[in-house]
Scaffold this motif. Structure first.
Motif, short mmCIF file in Angstrom:
data_model
loop_
_atom_site.label_atom_id
_atom_site.label_comp_id
_atom_site.label_asym_id
_atom_site.label_seq_id
_atom_site.Cartn_x
_atom_site.Cartn_y
_atom_site.Cartn_z
N SER A 356 3.48 -0.25 -4.66
CA SER A 356 3.84 0.64 -5.76
C SER A 356 2.69 1.61 -6.02
O SER A 356 1.58 1.44 -5.50
N VAL A 357 2.97 2.63 -6.84
CA VAL A 357 1.92 3.60 -7.18
C VAL A 357 0.74 2.88 -7.83
O VAL A 357 -0.43 3.18 -7.57
N GLU A 358 1.05 1.89 -8.67
CA GLU A 358 -0.01 1.12 -9.33
C GLU A 358 -0.81 0.32 -8.30
O GLU A 358 -2.04 0.29 -8.35
N ALA A 359 -0.11 -0.30 -7.34
CA ALA A 359 -0.80 -1.12 -6.33
C ALA A 359 -1.68 -0.27 -5.42
O ALA A 359 -2.73 -0.73 -4.95
N GLN A 360 -1.28 0.97 -5.18
CA GLN A 360 -2.07 1.85 -4.31
C GLN A 360 -3.44 2.15 -4.89
O GLN A 360 -4.36 2.52 -4.17
N ASN A 361 -3.58 1.98 -6.20
CA ASN A 361 -4.86 2.27 -6.86
C ASN A 361 -5.60 1.00 -7.25
O ASN A 361 -6.46 1.02 -8.13
N LYS A 362 -5.26 -0.09 -6.57
CA LYS A 362 -6.00 -1.35 -6.74
C LYS A 362 -6.97 -1.52 -5.58
O LYS A 362 -6.70 -1.06 -4.47
N PRO A 363 -8.11 -2.22 -5.80
CA PRO A 363 -9.06 -2.44 -4.69
C PRO A 363 -8.46 -3.37 -3.64
O PRO A 363 -7.63 -4.23 -3.95
N THR A 364 -8.87 -3.19 -2.40
CA THR A 364 -8.28 -3.97 -1.30
C THR A 364 -8.58 -5.45 -1.42
O THR A 364 -7.82 -6.27 -0.92
N ASN A 365 -9.70 -5.82 -2.09
CA ASN A 365 -10.01 -7.25 -2.21
C ASN A 365 -9.14 -7.96 -3.24
O ASN A 365 -9.25 -9.17 -3.42
N SER A 366 -8.25 -7.23 -3.91
CA SER A 366 -7.35 -7.87 -4.87
C SER A 366 -6.04 -8.31 -4.21
O SER A 366 -5.21 -8.94 -4.85
N PHE A 367 -5.87 -7.97 -2.93
CA PHE A 367 -4.62 -8.31 -2.23
C PHE A 367 -4.78 -9.58 -1.41
O PHE A 367 -5.88 -9.88 -0.90
N SER A 368 -3.67 -10.31 -1.23
CA SER A 368 -3.67 -11.51 -0.38
C SER A 368 -3.70 -11.11 1.09
O SER A 368 -3.57 -9.93 1.43
N GLY A 369 -3.84 -12.13 1.95
CA GLY A 369 -3.93 -11.86 3.39
C GLY A 369 -2.73 -11.10 3.94
O GLY A 369 -2.86 -10.17 4.72
N GLY A 370 -1.50 -11.48 3.50
CA GLY A 370 -0.30 -10.81 3.98
C GLY A 370 -0.27 -9.34 3.60
O GLY A 370 0.12 -8.48 4.41
N TRP A 371 -0.67 -9.03 2.38
CA TRP A 371 -0.68 -7.63 1.94
C TRP A 371 -1.80 -6.85 2.64
O TRP A 371 -1.66 -5.64 2.88
N ARG A 372 -2.89 -7.51 2.97
CA ARG A 372 -3.95 -6.81 3.71
C ARG A 372 -3.49 -6.48 5.13
O ARG A 372 -3.89 -5.47 5.70
N MET A 373 -2.65 -7.36 5.69
CA MET A 373 -2.07 -7.04 7.00
C MET A 373 -1.20 -5.79 6.89
O MET A 373 -1.19 -4.94 7.78
N ARG A 374 -0.47 -5.65 5.79
CA ARG A 374 0.33 -4.44 5.58
C ARG A 374 -0.57 -3.21 5.48
O ARG A 374 -0.22 -2.14 5.97
N LEU A 375 -1.72 -3.38 4.82
CA LEU A 375 -2.66 -2.26 4.74
C LEU A 375 -3.14 -1.85 6.13
O LEU A 375 -3.28 -0.66 6.42
#
Length: 751
Positions: A356-375
């Protein structure tokens, strides 16, 4: 490659390449010394070869193979030494080295010890643009290096700076930018007119343990085509992608490459900025542009301090002209890559992958492993390299994100090579299929997965018919030869048939695809309600509900797919249904005799991988004999000694089959499956689909694999907007629905 190089790499195929290069260089150095009339007298070949042998063993090479290598090298060098000394006795010439032409060539190719290693004062081991972990005992290596340095100094009768191995120095991880620029150097010269097709002829490829996975293979990738790379688990598809991504195979330098392999390392960088930073070329050019503009401003101030026409002003004018030219080149490069549209493009890619627009402005270390794979995937799509390599991308995505990705890749303008077992994904994305098997690559051009599957089977049947016909013809000829070989009247005819038999091409029987079968045990019928949810709401507090007002039921003949975006409560609903979580509101009713078999996507975490499948099942589900456990495992394709091996030696697909076997030991009435298709190859997926169709109980699955859902499920449940509801339509209708509701199709076409 030199003969010594071939011998070393054959004896120690799985060690760090830099260690192999070290050994080759050292052996070539010894070979050179055997031709030196002075130094050969002091040469102790046994000690020198023993040193390199110990180095190879410490690096992880097989002891038997190293001993054989040492023996072969020793015999070869001793022979050279004896021949050289014999020549010296005849010529009496001790003032010149008798150079062998092969040694001279090896020097020209920088294969001697000082040039092939390039080992002085470097941090870490660099190989094909990446840092590698070493298994060498660094303390032993350091001591051995000191001894060799002393010997070299003594041999030359003076002090020398011996170039020690890079393995002795501390290693450090190479950052993404450095790796990217090593694999894809930024060039300002025009690449116009250069073909971006890739054609690599007759190469071999080995996996880490020395096992050959491709032999005399050819890889041909036409620019703009999208290739699906398929084959059984463990055949080496990921190894091929890694070799391409590191240019270990001869990919032209002007072709940029990016491989989505590992999840992004988290830090304080915002998700949107991390995607923008992934285009290192753009980042580098913008940095250069900024520095040049700063310098130009500084030069304007300096120019005012000098008189017009002075030498200093002329120097500044010349520098300005050079900087202006370079600035123009940078502007052209940035315009070509549409740098001004970069942020909008990055944001649309992230949105399509579920950010989401909100998630795009969060730091990458706040995401789980699966979401970092998406990044990581978003970064690759944003860079848009000439060759994009994806390894099982659908494993990290939910159905909405897979729908977006497949739509995006349909219009991908460069070359795509993707490893996937998701048939629906390949049917939509792939323009060609490459089938990896039996140490070779077969091409099915212009075919999606379904067409490939049918064509492959037709090819196999034709090959089988050809083989059987030739075997019958051979048998007919042989019978005539055996009958009339010694018959005077028929001997000429027999000889004619012998010649015919000798000229026949030798055909190998066609490769049979390994087939496996799953069998879920039959269960007794139960009267309804089996599982029923009435006005169920759940959350960890009443203000933040994950599920609200859910009214659904599961029956003995149900075939249900639960779909929706990651994080929307699908797994939570499964746990509420199985009474692992208690609802805040509403009721969950179930038959008192109901038995549920639950397959979790993280099933490996619950296994003791140090045990065999039989031992683990006997501890977790006691009450049967080892023979009964083995027979049960056999019904899921774990046959022979596989059930007796430690599970850590099994492939991901084999571990999944053990988990399927385990969940059936209580004869469940309902199978609840969370991402059951992960890790299964096409053979395993076929077996799973067929077994679920034939199961006598009910099935509720969370899955991202559209082809599995389409084959098995008759009902779709959608989790969205804080609730779960029945969807009126098929999984394909649901895909169209999410694309339309998100407006993704338009976004994809635009970018």
């Amino acid at each position: 490659m030199s003969t010594i190089g071939s011998q070393v790499r054959k004896a120690a195929p799985s060690i760090d390449p830099i260690v192999a290069d070290y050994a080759v260089g050292y052996f070539n150095h010894l070979s050179t010394l055997t031709y030196d009339p002075v130094q050969s007298k002091q040469l102790d070949l046994a000690t020198e070869i023993s040193f390199v042998s110990e180095l190879l063993r410490n690096a992880g090479a097989s002891e038997d193979k190293v001993d054989t290598l040492a023996k072969e090298i020793s015999e070869r060098l001793n022979l050279q030494l004896d021949e050289n000394r014999a020549k010296l006795e005849l010529t009496g010439d001790t003032s010149k080295r008798l150079l062998d032409i092969n040694v001279l060539k090896s020097h020209n190719n920088k294969a001697d010890i000082n040039t092939s290693l390039n080992l002085l004062n470097n941090n870490g081991i660099e190989h094909a643009g990446r840092q590698m972990e070493t298994r060498v005992n660094l303390k032993k290596l350091a001591k051995a290096e000191q001894k060799i340095a002393k010997k070299v100094a003594k041999r030359n009768n003076k002090f020398v700076q011996y170039e020690a191995s890079k393995l002795i120095n501390e290693q450090k991880d190479e950052d993404y930018d450095s790796f990217f620029l090593k694999i894809n150097p930024l060039e300002f010269g025009s690449a116009a007119g250069k073909s971006k097709d890739i054609k690599i002829d007759t190469f071999d490829l080995y996996v880490g343990d020395g096992q050959r996975i491709l032999s005399d293979a050819q890889l041909t990738l036409s620019f703009g085509h999208r290739y699906g790379l398929v084959g059984q688990n463990g055949i080496g598809k990921s190894t091929l992608l890694r070799a391409l991504s590191r240019r270990e195979l001869n990919v032209p330098k002007h072709i940029s490459i990016l491989h989505v392999e590992q999840e992004l390392r988290g830090d304080d960088t915002l998700a949107l900025q991390s995607v923008l930073d992934a285009d290192v070329w753009r980042k580098q050019l913008l940095h250069e542009e900024h520095k040049i503009n700063e310098r130009l401003q500084e030069m304007e101030k300096l120019r005012a301090e000098f008189e017009e026409g002075s030498l200093e002003v002329k120097k500044l004018d010349n520098e300005r002209e050079d900087l202006d030219n370079h600035l123009e080149q940078i502007a052209e490069k940035l315009a070509d890559m549409e740098s001004d549209k970069a942020e909008a493009k990055a944001a649309s890619i992230l949105y399509g992958l579920g950010f989401s627009v909100e998630a795009q402005n969060k730091p990458t270390n706040s995401f789980s492993g699966g979401w970092r794979m998406r990044l990581s995937l978003a970064r690759a799509l944003f860079c848009q390299p000439d060759l994009l390599l994806l390894d099982e991308p659908s494993n990290m995505l939910d159905v909405p994100s897979i729908a977006y990705l497949s739509e995006y890749l349909k219009t991908y303008p460069s070359t795509l090579l993707v490893v996937s077992h998701d048939r629906a994904f390949l049917n939509e994305v792939a323009t060609d299929i490459i089938y990896q098997h039996n140490e070779r690559l077969d091409y099915y051009r212009g075919q999606d997965f379904d067409t490939f599957y049918a064509t492959k089977e037709e090819r196999r049947k034709n090959a089988q018919r050809e083989y059987e016909n030739q075997m019958a013809y051979r048998k007919h000829l042989q019978e005539f030869i055996d009958k009339f070989r010694y018959n005077a009247a028929k001997s000429s005819e027999a000889q004619s048939r012998i010649k015919k038999l000798e000229k026949l091409p030798v055909l190998e029987p066609p490769e049979e695809d390994k087939s496996i079968h799953f069998k879920f045990p039959d269960c007794e019928n139960l009267s309804p309600p089996i599982i029923q949810l009435q006005d169920v709401s759940f959350g960890y507090d009443e203000k933040n509900l994950l599920l609200k007002d859910v009214n659904l039921d599961v029956q003995m003949d149900s075939r249900i797919a639960l779909v929706g975006a990651n994080g929307c409560g699908k797994t939570t609903l499964l746990k509420v249904m199985m009474n692992q979580l208690k609802p805040l509101k509403g009721y969950v009713s179930s038959n008192g005799r109901l038995r549920i078999g639950y397959f979790t996507q993280h099933h490996v975490d619950s296994m003791d991988l140090t045990k065999s499948a039989v031992d683990w099942m006997s501890v977790k589900y006691p009450g049967k004999t080892d023979e009964e456990y083995r027979r049960h495992l056999g019904s899921f394709g774990i046959t022979g000694t596989l059930g007796l091996q430690k599970m850590q030696l099994l492939s991901g697909g084999q571990k999944s089959r053990v988990a399927f076997a385990a969940l059936c030991l209580n004869n469940p009435h309902i199978l609840v499956l969370d991402e059951p298709s992960n890790h299964l190859d096409n053979t395993g997926l076929d077996a799973l689909v067929e077994s679920l169709k034939n199961f006598s109980g009910g099935v509720l699955m969370v899955s991202h694999d559209i082809s599995v859902i389409d084959s098995v499920c008759k009902e779709i449940w959608v989790s969205e907007n804080g609730t779960v509801r029945r969807f009126d339509g098929t999984i394909h209708d649901y895909k169209d629905y999410i694309l339309a509701s998100a407006g993704t199709a338009g976004v994809v076409k635009k970018h």
